[in-house]
Design an enzyme around this catalytic site. Structure first.
Site, short mmCIF file in Angstrom:
data_model
loop_
_atom_site.label_atom_id
_atom_site.label_comp_id
_atom_site.label_asym_id
_atom_site.label_seq_id
_atom_site.Cartn_x
_atom_site.Cartn_y
_atom_site.Cartn_z
N GLU A 1 9.23 -3.92 13.30
CA GLU A 1 8.89 -2.86 12.35
C GLU A 1 7.61 -2.18 12.83
O GLU A 1 6.59 -2.84 13.02
CB GLU A 1 8.68 -3.46 10.95
CG GLU A 1 8.27 -2.41 9.94
CD GLU A 1 8.16 -2.93 8.51
OE1 GLU A 1 7.59 -4.02 8.31
OE2 GLU A 1 8.64 -2.23 7.60
N LYS B 1 -1.06 -7.09 -9.47
CA LYS B 1 -2.06 -7.19 -8.37
C LYS B 1 -1.65 -6.16 -7.31
O LYS B 1 -0.78 -6.41 -6.49
CB LYS B 1 -2.03 -8.62 -7.81
CG LYS B 1 -3.30 -9.09 -7.13
CD LYS B 1 -3.75 -8.30 -5.95
CE LYS B 1 -2.96 -8.54 -4.69
NZ LYS B 1 -3.32 -7.59 -3.60
N SER C 1 5.13 -7.02 3.42
CA SER C 1 5.67 -7.34 4.74
C SER C 1 6.50 -8.62 4.68
O SER C 1 6.33 -9.46 3.78
CB SER C 1 4.52 -7.50 5.73
OG SER C 1 3.65 -8.51 5.26
N PHE D 1 0.80 -1.23 0.00
CA PHE D 1 0.00 0.00 0.00
C PHE D 1 0.83 1.28 0.00
O PHE D 1 0.34 2.34 -0.35
CB PHE D 1 -0.94 0.02 1.23
CG PHE D 1 -0.24 0.47 2.49
CD1 PHE D 1 -0.10 1.82 2.78
CD2 PHE D 1 0.30 -0.45 3.38
CE1 PHE D 1 0.57 2.24 3.93
CE2 PHE D 1 0.96 -0.05 4.53
CZ PHE D 1 1.10 1.31 4.80
N CYS E 1 9.65 1.86 3.38
CA CYS E 1 10.50 0.73 3.79
C CYS E 1 11.93 1.19 4.00
O CYS E 1 12.73 0.45 4.55
CB CYS E 1 10.42 -0.39 2.77
SG CYS E 1 11.15 0.09 1.23
N GLU F 1 -4.93 -4.08 -2.06
CA GLU F 1 -6.38 -3.84 -2.05
C GLU F 1 -6.75 -2.56 -1.31
O GLU F 1 -7.85 -2.06 -1.42
CB GLU F 1 -7.12 -5.05 -1.47
CG GLU F 1 -6.76 -5.44 -0.04
CD GLU F 1 -5.55 -6.38 0.06
OE1 GLU F 1 -4.54 -6.13 -0.63
OE2 GLU F 1 -5.62 -7.34 0.84
N ARG F 2 -5.79 -2.02 -0.53
CA ARG F 2 -6.09 -0.79 0.23
C ARG F 2 -5.93 0.46 -0.63
O ARG F 2 -6.39 1.52 -0.26
CB ARG F 2 -5.17 -0.72 1.45
CG ARG F 2 -5.64 -1.63 2.57
CD ARG F 2 -4.77 -1.53 3.78
NE ARG F 2 -3.70 -2.51 3.74
CZ ARG F 2 -2.70 -2.54 4.60
NH1 ARG F 2 -2.61 -1.63 5.54
NH2 ARG F 2 -1.77 -3.47 4.51
P1 NAD Z 1 1.35 -6.69 3.01
O1 NAD Z 1 2.35 -7.77 3.13
O2 NAD Z 1 0.20 -6.69 3.95
O3 NAD Z 1 0.68 -6.72 1.54
C1 NAD Z 1 1.47 -6.75 0.37
C2 NAD Z 1 0.72 -7.52 -0.72
O4 NAD Z 1 0.53 -8.85 -0.28
C3 NAD Z 1 -0.65 -6.94 -1.02
O5 NAD Z 1 -0.84 -6.92 -2.41
C4 NAD Z 1 -1.61 -7.91 -0.33
O6 NAD Z 1 -2.83 -8.04 -1.00
C5 NAD Z 1 -0.86 -9.22 -0.35
N1 NAD Z 1 -1.14 -10.06 0.84
C6 NAD Z 1 -1.37 -9.62 2.11
N2 NAD Z 1 -1.55 -10.68 2.93
C7 NAD Z 1 -1.43 -11.79 2.17
C8 NAD Z 1 -1.50 -13.19 2.45
N3 NAD Z 1 -1.76 -13.64 3.68
N4 NAD Z 1 -1.34 -14.05 1.44
C9 NAD Z 1 -1.08 -13.61 0.19
N5 NAD Z 1 -0.99 -12.30 -0.14
C10 NAD Z 1 -1.17 -11.40 0.84
O7 NAD Z 1 2.16 -5.30 3.06
P2 NAD Z 1 1.58 -3.82 3.18
O8 NAD Z 1 1.05 -3.60 4.55
O9 NAD Z 1 0.70 -3.52 2.01
O10 NAD Z 1 2.92 -2.98 2.99
C11 NAD Z 1 3.78 -2.60 4.03
C12 NAD Z 1 4.94 -3.56 4.15
O11 NAD Z 1 5.67 -3.60 2.92
C13 NAD Z 1 5.96 -3.11 5.20
O12 NAD Z 1 6.39 -4.24 5.90
C14 NAD Z 1 7.08 -2.51 4.38
O13 NAD Z 1 8.34 -2.51 5.00
C15 NAD Z 1 7.06 -3.39 3.19
N6 NAD Z 1 7.69 -2.75 2.04
C16 NAD Z 1 8.91 -3.21 1.68
C17 NAD Z 1 9.58 -2.62 0.62
C18 NAD Z 1 10.95 -3.09 0.22
O14 NAD Z 1 11.44 -2.62 -0.78
N7 NAD Z 1 11.57 -3.98 0.95
C19 NAD Z 1 8.98 -1.56 -0.08
C20 NAD Z 1 7.73 -1.13 0.33
C21 NAD Z 1 7.08 -1.74 1.39
#
Ligand code: NAD
Length: 496
Positions: A389, A180, A233, A156, A288, A183-184
């Protein structure tokens, strides 16, 4: 800036060159984090809809891969112009669904555009190599070929930039793609795909599906998807990496972070304060690459603590579309509650709350998810706060006696996305660059975000895979190497 009256959009999928209403039975409300208003509904698309997008991409692949690279990049040149022309429009959408300020949203889109520009160099970057006479009369060459259908799953916090870490390279190389988004924040990609529609890309080359876990699992298990790029994450990154590998796909999965900055007493304290304030509290700490732990050495403990507390307390928090606002809200009410409870837990574990951003009230935005800048001092190095985090505008301060002790804090962190040092000493900088256990290093830099032509190099639990996003790694990730060893009998050449 005036805010348009909210209209609730039912977000559609874009499959095979057409916008298709989802038949999902579950829909998720998307709220503007500053106002609390529902602005869209995201379908939790089912497996059949996602499979239709994958099938469309698979059907488009044979013709797209035969299209010369020079022709494949022409839609990207058009996309660059469209993104430039609509920079304000797309940035406004980002602010409305994510909460970051309008200025931050525009900066995010500049990074997206940069990736489009770099991918336009594919006719050079995708070249292989060759050698004549590896044995007498025998030549050998390495050719790069596109993989087929690839997928990008994004988080997101950068709804515009992160899908563009992948899309331009995948398409320019000759792959076809399914995106994909989180969704937020579905509206940014929806708008980006409206622009992509105008670039002349053949149908099926890029597809957009909205949804959550079911959509991701369908991508991960589908035999026609060759590669998956994921950002989110750590827990989900690990899951995606394992499940993609189980079905034989290559995967690059970027995870969470807990970024440290070390402040030496010889640092230019004014510059360090300004830059670290932006790193820790910019995008409300939801980057991140945000610095979330500052480790001070020697006199920096007092000088930095005083100056950062003053700078952070002056930040103007509010709706990111309002003039002069420097920090917006966090993405959801649940995020606000989680961040505030972590601050409370840290306090219980011995940290001193130097600046308390809990229970923030922003006039006219009472329903917004605001957490003001928060600074916790004397955070015990072994507390949850030091390791977990937070992903919000919270900076922890830890003191170390020397560089050895400071580097040991970084070593024990599970994450390795970024580490920074503020100093005026070249030898301290060199030692840090050499020893710091993170993939992206900043020397007097607060957000060490690699430009599009360098890899985004997370380490440890911040990355699962071998090849990173962007730059040359993107070319490696999205291509198969084919080696050809070739001999032609001499008499054939004499015939002509
Ligand atoms: P998230 O992991 O909740 O969601 C990321 C994606 O995974 C979304 O598209 C979501 O629909 C999908 N998803 C969520 N839960 C899932 C599951 N159980 N099974 C399959 N797919 C699932 O992350 P977020 O809250 O949207 O983003 C924040 C996180 O992303 C933070 O931890 C941040 O550090 C990380 N991030 C990392 C980088 C990097 O370059 N390392 C960059 C940006 C964000």
């Amino acid at each position: 800036m005036t805010i348009a009256a909210p209209t609730v959009t039912q977000v559609a999928n874009y499959i095979n060159g057409q916008w298709r209403e989802s038949s999902a039975s579950e829909w998720l409300d998307v709220t503007n984090p500053a106002t609390g208003e529902v602005i869209a509904r995201t379908p939790q698309s089912g497996a059949a809809e996602v499979a239709a997008a994958i099938d469309a991409a698979a059907a488009a692949f044979p013709e797209w891969r035969r299209t010369p690279p020079e022709d494949r990049i022409q839609p990207l040149f058009k996309l660059k112009v469209l993104l430039e022309d609509h920079l304000d429009d797309i940035a406004r959408i980002i602010t409305q669904e994510n909460g970051k300020t309008f200025t931050e949203a525009k900066a995010e889109m500049r990074r997206a555009i940069e990736n489009v520009e770099v991918a336009c160099g594919i006719p050079m970057m995708m070249q292989g190599y060759n050698l004549e006479d590896v044995a007498r009369g025998i030549d050998e060459m390495m050719i790069r070929q596109p993989l087929g259908v690839v997928a990008a799953i994004s988080p997101f916090n950068f709804p515009g930039m992160i899908p563009f870490w992948f899309l331009p390279y995948a398409v320019a190389i000759g792959n076809t793609l399914v995106v994909k988004p989180s969704e937020r924040v579905p509206l940014t990609m929806r708008f980006a795909f409206e622009l992509l529609e105008k670039t002349g890309l053949p149908r099926g080359v890029v597809n957009l599906v909205n949804g959550g876990k079911v959509a991701v699992d369908t991508i991960l298990d589908h035999p026609k998807v060759r590669a998956v790029s994921f950002v989110g994450s750590t827990a989900v990154a690990k899951y995606v990496y394992a499940r993609a590998a189980a079905s034989g796909k290559r995967a690059q999965c970027q995870g969470g972070a807990k970024n440290h900055v070390i402040v030496l007493p010889d640092a230019d304290m004014r510059m360090a304060t300004q830059i670290i304030t932006d790193s820790a509290f910019g995008c409300a700490g939801q980057r991140c690459l945000a610095v979330s732990v500052a480790v001070t050495i020697g006199e920096a403990q007092k000088t930095f603590r005083d100056s950062i507390a003053e700078a952070a307390s002056k930040l103007r928090v509010g709706n990111g579309l309002d003039e002069g606002v420097q920090m917006g809200p966090v993405v959801t009410r649940q995020s606000k509650a989680r961040i505030e409870s972590m601050i409370g837990a840290g306090e219980k574990q011995g940290a001193k709350v130097l600046l308390d951003g809990r229970n923030a009230r922003i006039p006219n935005y009472e329903a917004g998810n605001f957490v003001k800048p928060t600074i916790l001092d004397c955070v015990p190095a072994t507390s949850d706060l030091a390791d977990t985090e937070i992903f919000g505008p919270v900076l922890s301060l830890i003191h170390a006696n020397d560089m050895d002790e400071a580097l040991a804090f970084l070593e024990r962190s599970a994450y390795g996305n970024q580490a920074s040092l503020f100093t005026s000493s070249g030898s301290a900088a060199r030692r840090f660059r050499y020893e710091a256990p993170a993939g992206n290093i900043g020397i007097n830099i607060g957000v060490a975000a690699p430009m599009a032509y360098f890899p985004f190099s997370g380490w440890k639990d911040s990355f699962f895979g071998t090849l990173h996003a962007q730059g040359r790694d993107a070319i490696e990730f999205y291509t198969d190497k084919k080696v050809v060893v070739e001999r032609w009998a001499k008499e054939h050449s004499r015939k002509f």
